[in-house]
Design a protein around this motif. Structure first.
Motif, PDB file in Angstrom:
ATOM      1  N   THR A 194     -28.015  40.013  52.671  1.00 37.28           N
ATOM      2  CA  THR A 194     -27.139  39.264  51.898  1.00 37.28           C
ATOM      3  C   THR A 194     -26.860  37.785  52.156  1.00 37.28           C
ATOM      4  O   THR A 194     -26.991  37.157  51.265  1.00 37.28           O
ATOM      5  CB  THR A 194     -25.718  40.002  51.770  1.00 37.28           C
ATOM      6  OG1 THR A 194     -25.885  41.490  51.221  1.00 37.28           O
ATOM      7  CG2 THR A 194     -24.709  39.386  50.843  1.00 37.28           C
ATOM      8  N   ILE A 195     -26.705  37.616  53.415  1.00 35.94           N
ATOM      9  CA  ILE A 195     -26.604  36.295  53.876  1.00 35.94           C
ATOM     10  C   ILE A 195     -27.521  35.364  53.738  1.00 35.94           C
ATOM     11  O   ILE A 195     -27.544  34.198  53.560  1.00 35.94           O
ATOM     12  CB  ILE A 195     -25.766  36.282  55.362  1.00 35.94           C
ATOM     13  CG1 ILE A 195     -24.709  36.688  55.523  1.00 35.94           C
ATOM     14  CG2 ILE A 195     -26.113  34.706  56.031  1.00 35.94           C
ATOM     15  CD1 ILE A 195     -24.169  37.108  57.066  1.00 35.94           C
ATOM     16  N   ALA A 196     -28.855  36.070  53.842  1.00 38.51           N
ATOM     17  CA  ALA A 196     -30.103  35.437  53.739  1.00 38.51           C
ATOM     18  C   ALA A 196     -30.382  34.780  52.326  1.00 38.51           C
ATOM     19  O   ALA A 196     -30.704  33.922  52.218  1.00 38.51           O
ATOM     20  CB  ALA A 196     -31.363  36.353  54.238  1.00 38.51           C
ATOM     21  N   ALA A 197     -29.959  35.974  51.459  1.00 39.32           N
ATOM     22  CA  ALA A 197     -30.125  35.428  49.939  1.00 39.32           C
ATOM     23  C   ALA A 197     -29.003  34.420  49.646  1.00 39.32           C
ATOM     24  O   ALA A 197     -29.156  33.680  48.713  1.00 39.32           O
ATOM     25  CB  ALA A 197     -30.059  36.721  49.016  1.00 39.32           C
ATOM     26  N   ASP A 198     -27.777  34.471  50.218  1.00 36.13           N
ATOM     27  CA  ASP A 198     -26.584  33.529  49.874  1.00 36.13           C
ATOM     28  C   ASP A 198     -26.041  33.035  50.984  1.00 36.13           C
ATOM     29  O   ASP A 198     -25.071  33.799  51.462  1.00 36.13           O
ATOM     30  CB  ASP A 198     -25.533  34.383  49.013  1.00 36.13           C
ATOM     31  CG  ASP A 198     -24.393  33.541  48.402  1.00 36.13           C
ATOM     32  OD1 ASP A 198     -24.437  32.461  48.789  1.00 36.13           O
ATOM     33  OD2 ASP A 198     -23.264  34.090  48.139  1.00 36.13           O
ATOM     34  N   PRO A 199     -26.506  31.961  51.482  1.00 35.60           N
ATOM     35  CA  PRO A 199     -25.892  31.424  52.835  1.00 35.60           C
ATOM     36  C   PRO A 199     -24.438  31.198  53.033  1.00 35.60           C
ATOM     37  O   PRO A 199     -23.754  31.307  53.818  1.00 35.60           O
ATOM     38  CB  PRO A 199     -26.615  30.122  53.087  1.00 35.60           C
ATOM     39  CG  PRO A 199     -27.913  30.185  52.607  1.00 35.60           C
ATOM     40  CD  PRO A 199     -27.586  31.173  51.057  1.00 35.60           C
ATOM     41  N   ALA A 200     -23.680  31.088  51.769  1.00 32.10           N
ATOM     42  CA  ALA A 200     -22.438  30.932  51.616  1.00 32.10           C
ATOM     43  C   ALA A 200     -21.621  32.338  52.220  1.00 32.10           C
ATOM     44  O   ALA A 200     -20.552  32.058  52.941  1.00 32.10           O
ATOM     45  CB  ALA A 200     -22.042  30.422  50.232  1.00 32.10           C
ATOM     46  N   ALA A 201     -22.306  33.307  51.911  1.00 28.92           N
ATOM     47  CA  ALA A 201     -21.815  34.408  52.490  1.00 28.92           C
ATOM     48  C   ALA A 201     -21.316  34.499  53.965  1.00 28.92           C
ATOM     49  O   ALA A 201     -20.467  35.241  54.381  1.00 28.92           O
ATOM     50  CB  ALA A 201     -22.527  35.694  52.146  1.00 28.92           C
ATOM     51  N   GLU A 202     -22.090  33.761  54.708  1.00 23.97           N
ATOM     52  CA  GLU A 202     -21.861  33.840  56.094  1.00 23.97           C
ATOM     53  C   GLU A 202     -20.468  33.131  56.555  1.00 23.97           C
ATOM     54  O   GLU A 202     -19.997  33.929  57.648  1.00 23.97           O
ATOM     55  CB  GLU A 202     -22.946  32.776  56.768  1.00 23.97           C
ATOM     56  CG  GLU A 202     -22.905  32.889  58.541  1.00 23.97           C
ATOM     57  CD  GLU A 202     -24.176  32.133  58.992  1.00 23.97           C
ATOM     58  OE1 GLU A 202     -24.222  32.470  60.278  1.00 23.97           O
ATOM     59  OE2 GLU A 202     -24.880  31.683  58.272  1.00 23.97           O
ATOM     60  N   MET A 203     -19.791  32.691  55.825  1.00 24.79           N
ATOM     61  CA  MET A 203     -18.579  32.177  55.877  1.00 24.79           C
ATOM     62  C   MET A 203     -17.602  33.375  55.826  1.00 24.79           C
ATOM     63  O   MET A 203     -16.772  33.390  56.721  1.00 24.79           O
ATOM     64  CB  MET A 203     -17.951  31.158  54.711  1.00 24.79           C
ATOM     65  CG  MET A 203     -18.856  29.958  54.929  1.00 24.79           C
ATOM     66  SD  MET A 203     -18.275  28.838  56.521  1.00 24.79           S
ATOM     67  CE  MET A 203     -16.501  28.821  56.298  1.00 24.79           C
TER      68      MET A 203
END
Length: 421
Positions: A194-203
């Motif tokens: 999920t983070i790879a597809a949406d880097p903002a999710a890493e927050m």
């Protein structure tokens, strides 16, 4: 909970999976003859075979065919039962439709997620609806994150009862013996995909308050990190050896902080919480602690990078354990865990909470925790919180679940420590 009496008290969804079957076997011995229980999953043949293997305690359990990809079947399931417990993960991939069904039907729910991104998504999508229908949606009801959440909750209750101020620096030290299943690996992988597809999710992973009900009210205690390396004596002088990063800390700590927020930030104006792994006292302990500190970060970054491409995902498929696999029965029985949580209060008092149990923590003990969470939601209504919505184990079940787990043989206690100046 709901005006009408449902057909079932408790339904286990994902009953034929690795953890699901372990949970079903636990319920067959623990639920009692009067409990109206159903097993749910995609395959009626597998469900029937499982029920037949559980012995006379499960002979009258009903079977429900339901699919995580079929919303209609999940809506029907939720409408028939008072409580659903689910082992169907990774939850980020498969969990949202069942939560939607339970929130809409006013059905209590418990899962095993250690996926913070999923939990945040559930809060944003379904909290308001669950509040309106009276549904208690309780995430992280296994080794993620019941020992963490209930330990801090019990510390808070003891400190208040003693008039010893508020919780301040609080650290959980984890000592465990257990294996890793393909399902656990797959959940971690789903989160990093999920983070790879949406880097903002890493927050949502790096932010210690990403599950907070209101970040503006959180304690102002500076930067908090889930990565650790150092001497255990820095936590309290009575400890020996070294500590390193605890792999479950990034999720557990957020659940504990969400409990604090849902309770009205009662833990303390300067409540600061972290979790570490006990690396022992041997000459190799500093290396073990350092490897844990660096290895967790490196492993997460590697999975995240590989997840960005098809070749990388195929490589992960080959090298990681497959979903549905895990430690055998003998290994599960030989596992154990001991979590000690140390706190110093605003008056200088020190307390120690212990949460310990026998059985592989991620599987055998987790099946007990999830099973008892379901039974608690189904049968302990008078002792449950009046709150509804997306809750935590402590805020939904608190003392009732603590008492249930103690009755299974788990050790959950809090003691005041001698004061040090």
């Amino acid at each position: 909970m709901m005006a009408e009496r449902r057909e079932f008290d408790l339904t286990l969804f994902g009953a034929t999976g690795f953890v699901g079957e372990t949970t079903a076997r636990y319920l067959a011995g623990a639920a009692g003859d009067s409990a109206r229980i159903a097993l749910a999953g995609r395959s009626p043949e597998k469900l029937r075979a499982l029920r037949d293997s559980l012995g006379p305690g499960a002979a009258n359990w009903r079977l429900i065919v339901a699919d995580a990809a079929d919303q209609d079947t999940l809506d029907t399931l939720a409408a028939r039962t008072a409580v659903v417990i689910t082992t169907v993960g990774p939850y980020q991939r498969y969990g949202l439709p069942l939560v939607a069904a339970c929130a809409e039907a006013g059905t209590h729910y418990a899962d095993l997620t250690g996926e913070s991104i999923f939990t945040r998504d559930v809060i944003d999508r379904y909290h308001s609806r669950a509040v309106a229908t009276g549904a208690k949606i309780v995430t992280s009801c296994g080794f993620d994150s019941i020992p963490s959440d209930l330990s801090v909750y019990q510390l808070y209750r003891a400190v208040v009862a003693d008039g010893a101020g508020e919780l301040e620096d609080t650290t959980l030290v984890a000592t465990v013996k257990g294996g890793v299943s393909g399902g656990t690996i797959d959940s971690a992988r789903a989160m990093w995909e999920t983070i790879a597809a949406d880097p903002a999710a890493e927050m949502q992973i790096s932010d210690p308050y990403s599950l907070s009900p209101d970040k503006s009210r959180e304690p102002r205690v500076g930067r908090q990190s889930d990565h650790a390396f150092g001497r255990a004596a820095a936590i309290t002088p009575s400890l020996r050896g070294w500590v390193g990063t605890f792999v479950m800390a990034p999720h557990n700590t957020k659940i504990v902080r969400r409990s604090n927020g849902l309770l009205g930030w009662v833990y303390g104006a300067n409540f600061r919480y972290r979790e570490v792994m006990d690396a022992g006292t041997s000459p190799a302990a500093p290396l073990i602690a350092a490897a844990a500190a660096g290895g967790v970060v490196a492993g997460m970054r590697t999975v995240a990078v590989l997840s960005r491409s098809s070749p990388g995902r195929r490589l992960l498929d080959r090298v990681l354990p497959a979903p549905g696999t895990g430690p055998d029965e003998k290994a599960r029985a030989q596992g154990w865990f001991r979590m000690t949580t140390h706190t110093r209060t605003s008056t200088g008092a020190e307390y120690l909470a212990t949460f310990a149990g026998q059985g592989d923590p991620g599987y055998q003990a987790t099946a007990v925790m999830l099973g008892e969470s379901g039974l608690c939601l189904a049968f302990d209504g008078a002792r449950l919180s009046e709150s509804a919505g997306i809750l935590t184990p402590a805020t939904a079940m608190g003392e009732a679940l603590t008492d249930r787990l103690r009755a299974t043989g788990m050790v959950i206690d809090v003691v005041a420590r001698p004061h040090r100046s």
